[in-house]
Design an enzyme around this catalytic site. Structure first.
Site, PDB file in Angstrom:
ATOM      1  CE  LYS A  39      34.681  -9.239  29.182  1.00 48.60           C
ATOM      2  NZ  LYS A  39      34.416  -8.074  28.853  1.00 48.60           N
ATOM      3  CB  ALA A  50      35.582 -11.192  20.923  1.00 46.73           C
ATOM      4  CG  HIS A  51      36.353  -7.325  23.829  1.00 49.34           C
ATOM      5  ND1 HIS A  51      37.101  -7.634  25.505  1.00 49.34           N
ATOM      6  CD2 HIS A  51      35.870  -7.396  22.923  1.00 49.34           C
ATOM      7  CE1 HIS A  51      35.733  -7.483  25.012  1.00 49.34           C
ATOM      8  NE2 HIS A  51      34.801  -7.353  23.750  1.00 49.34           N
ATOM      9  N   GLY A  52      39.960  -9.818  24.780  1.00 50.84           N
ATOM     10  CA  GLY A  52      39.893 -10.704  26.240  1.00 50.84           C
ATOM     11  C   GLY A  52      40.300 -11.638  25.865  1.00 50.84           C
TER      12      GLY A  52
END
Lengths: 319, 319, 319
Positions: free
Chosen positions: C241, C221-223
């Site tokens: 993250k 996922a993002h980051g």
């Protein structure tokens, strides 16, 4: 599946080469599996669990393998030694496979302001609304209907066939395919992640409700109906014909069994396995999923169990 | 991997620039990892767990990093400071990467009545049988073999590389790739869902048996062998070299560890994690999976555990 | 997201049509969410949990919905009734969607010796290094950066949007999208399996460290930031993250919650669900994941629980 024009009991019995019982002119306007039938529909039954349900259903005509059954008033029966295969013959007649030879089918309708990135394939008889963004290498299969302002991320598949087979037991054990004649309907303002798979219904519709957001690698099976503003994290799987009400939240890797109802605003925590319908407005966890508060207690207790058993054994030894 | 022609111990030792022990003319007709070797094969060993197994195996020639080992009768050894890398050099010699510049490789053979939807990519040296339907954006990698009447849904990948690396410990810790030289073989009447990944074997074959049906987002790792009429629901993952016998059923999100055997007609309930081989004809559940009846009892008991512990603490307080 | 040139507090307040507090000439060189800000950045806050964190952060300018807050020394505030939407306006100004009309964007840079198989789509402003192999039907979205010697297997998606929405409560309950302005950075010698999804950061970078290997159907996922030589088996999902340190190993179907740290050389066994940060160098199992040794004890104890409860009930009956 709604038929393109109205047929009669007599028409379909003749097409299948089968005897029928009832008024030959009973009109047939749809062909649907028993889970969702309405007046005018033809359905089929070949399994003890469903005889009564089918005969008592709203369907007008039933293909059935019991010649001696009492015909319900106003209904027609088609007597068949093989109701499943006869039913699939009708589906194939009205939804024959139509090959595509170009990325965007000339029979597809695509709204103003919608952009398709490279590698997108749009099948026959699809409708895509306005201001959508369909990312690269997405596949949209025949008969899909997509609303306005929808975003679909790369390599997702909309409208793959239902995973629906009849088990043929006996010496020649095998699985017989139910051809998919249903659709996927994606309402306005939906966003769907990358590498998701949204299957079409067997004969009915799979629906993704307005404003619903799906993360990546999500699987939505045939005939599932997701309400409005549902939030589904990555790698969730929802089995066939399950209903997910508005504003439900599922975190990552949740699995939901078929034909359940997940109540409005239910929250299902990551990796839970849902095996029964869940009341709305509560938080669930575990495999099988229970109310999270109860599950946390069990988890905490389980941590003490090895010590508990040791103490009991010691006590036994002392006694 | 079967070689296109027969070589000798001497040929391969010379190619690798290594000393050898044994009759220089021992014929080599295949190059395979130790899990599946037969007479005529060359294999390699560099790990204490596998020395005896390799020397006692059916392989004719073994690349080995022990110069002082006793050569088994009739076999040859290639003495190498780096058997893994030497083995991969041979794989790369006989299965070099061959780039594709068009969607359907001119070296692919495609049977009568088979239709490929837009965006399908078929790699080099593939064979696809008759009356297959390969949906849009499917990728079929080099050397795959597909039978008759096979349906593959959109965006699925057949024949991606095995996830197979050697861990190089020490200051320069890293993973060294085993290039994939094996194949995927899909037998007749198989149906595979959308966004599935069926990896090719490292040197052997991954097999999907006749009549088997896979739902969406299923992962089948290198060298796994699925029997006939196996039914696999969505998001299941089966690790490398596991054998799944005929008519096994796995429901959604099941995970199966590597190198196991799942017996004929076993049923594995949704979200189970299988960590050991399972006897056929029974139903399993849980993580790790056990017979479902036992697991249900544990689940029911667990629900009472918090109350049980509370009562015991109260009793301790009273005593 | 780093801006292409430097702006001022005054510039952005004017662009948004909002009042501001502080030196009008405070320079703004980046636009980032609060999780990763540095001097020169503009960020936003609209949630009680984050007011102090934002005001105390390194960010130079904060869009905030509290007009009466004390401005920290040297910082600027933009007073907004809707900080989230104003922030997204800035992201859309500097990262507007740019449609692609051909498979390989003319703005992409592709290194020597890199081969793209058929059906690959490379978006705008992407950089791919030397000697990479990008397999068929892979989608690489805008602004992705890929190093040297990287292998990406078919139908994988690099750089899909972050799954990041603001919940708008009340009568018009809905989710408002955070447009993705971040990137995916894939370092040298990485291998990524088939049908994986690696999302770009919301405003920062998702990083796959040098030498890391991912199997099929993996979701990052993002980051999220993966270190060097991480090994991730099939169907693993890692939420937003989360930091995965060097040489971590995760076996199949593991799920990891967001914003965690998985310590160097931790091993997480198959199907585990990680809900909190984990110390490196240890082996974990279960849902939620604990040290494997502890978990094995619990599992073994659980097997005895049904008998234990039966014995206690019998004892109660006798007493």
């Amino acid at each position: 599946m709604t038929l393109p024009e109205s047929f009669t009991l007599q028409d379909f019995a003749a097409f299948l080469g089968r005897e029928f019982v009832g008024d030959p002119n009973i009109p047939i306007t749809g062909v649907n599996v028993i889970h969702k039938v309405q007046p005018g529909d033809l359905t089929f039954v070949d399994f003890h669990k469903y005889y009564d349900r089918s005969l008592d259903s709203a369907a007008s005509v039933i293909i059935i393998d019991k010649p001696d059954v009492k015909v319900p008033a106003g209904k027609g029966l088609i007597i068949s030694s093989n109701p499943f295969s006869d039913f699939t013959k009708l589906l194939r007649r009205f939804r024959p496979f139509e090959p595509s030879y170009q990325n965007i089918s000339p029979t597809a309708t695509i709204g103003e302001g919608t952009h398709l990135q490279p590698g997108v394939v749009v099948g026959n008889h699809c409708t895509i609304g306005k201001n959508c963004l369909i990312h690269a290498n997405v596949t949209i299969c025949d008969y899909s209907i997509i609303g306005d302002n929808v975003i679909i991320h790369p390599n997702t598949v909309i409208g793959g066939d239902a995973f629906f087979f009849k088990t043929r037991n006996g010496d020649n054990y095998h699985y017989e395919k139910m051809p998919s004649a249903g659709r996927v309907i994606i309402e306005d303002d939906v966003e769907i992640g990358s590498c998701c798979t949204i299957d079409r219904g067997a004969t009915g519709d799979t629906v993704i409700g307005q404003g619903t957001k799906l993360d990546n690698l999500v699987h939505i099976a045939h005939g599932a109906v997701l309400g409005k503003n549902v939030l589904i994290a990555a790698q969730v799987g929802i089995a066939g014909k399950t209903i997910v009400e508005d504003e439900v939240i599922m975190w990552g890797q949740v699995g939901v069994n078929k034909e359940l109802v997940i109540g409005r605003k239910a929250v299902i925590l990551a990796t839970s396995a849902v095996s029964k319908s869940l009341e709305g407005g509560k938080t669930y966890f575990g495999a099988p999923a229970e109310e999270a508060r109860q599950k946390w207690k069990e988890m905490a207790a389980l941590r003490h169990l090895p010590e508990l058993i040791k103490r009991m054994k010691d006590a036994d030894g002392q006694a």
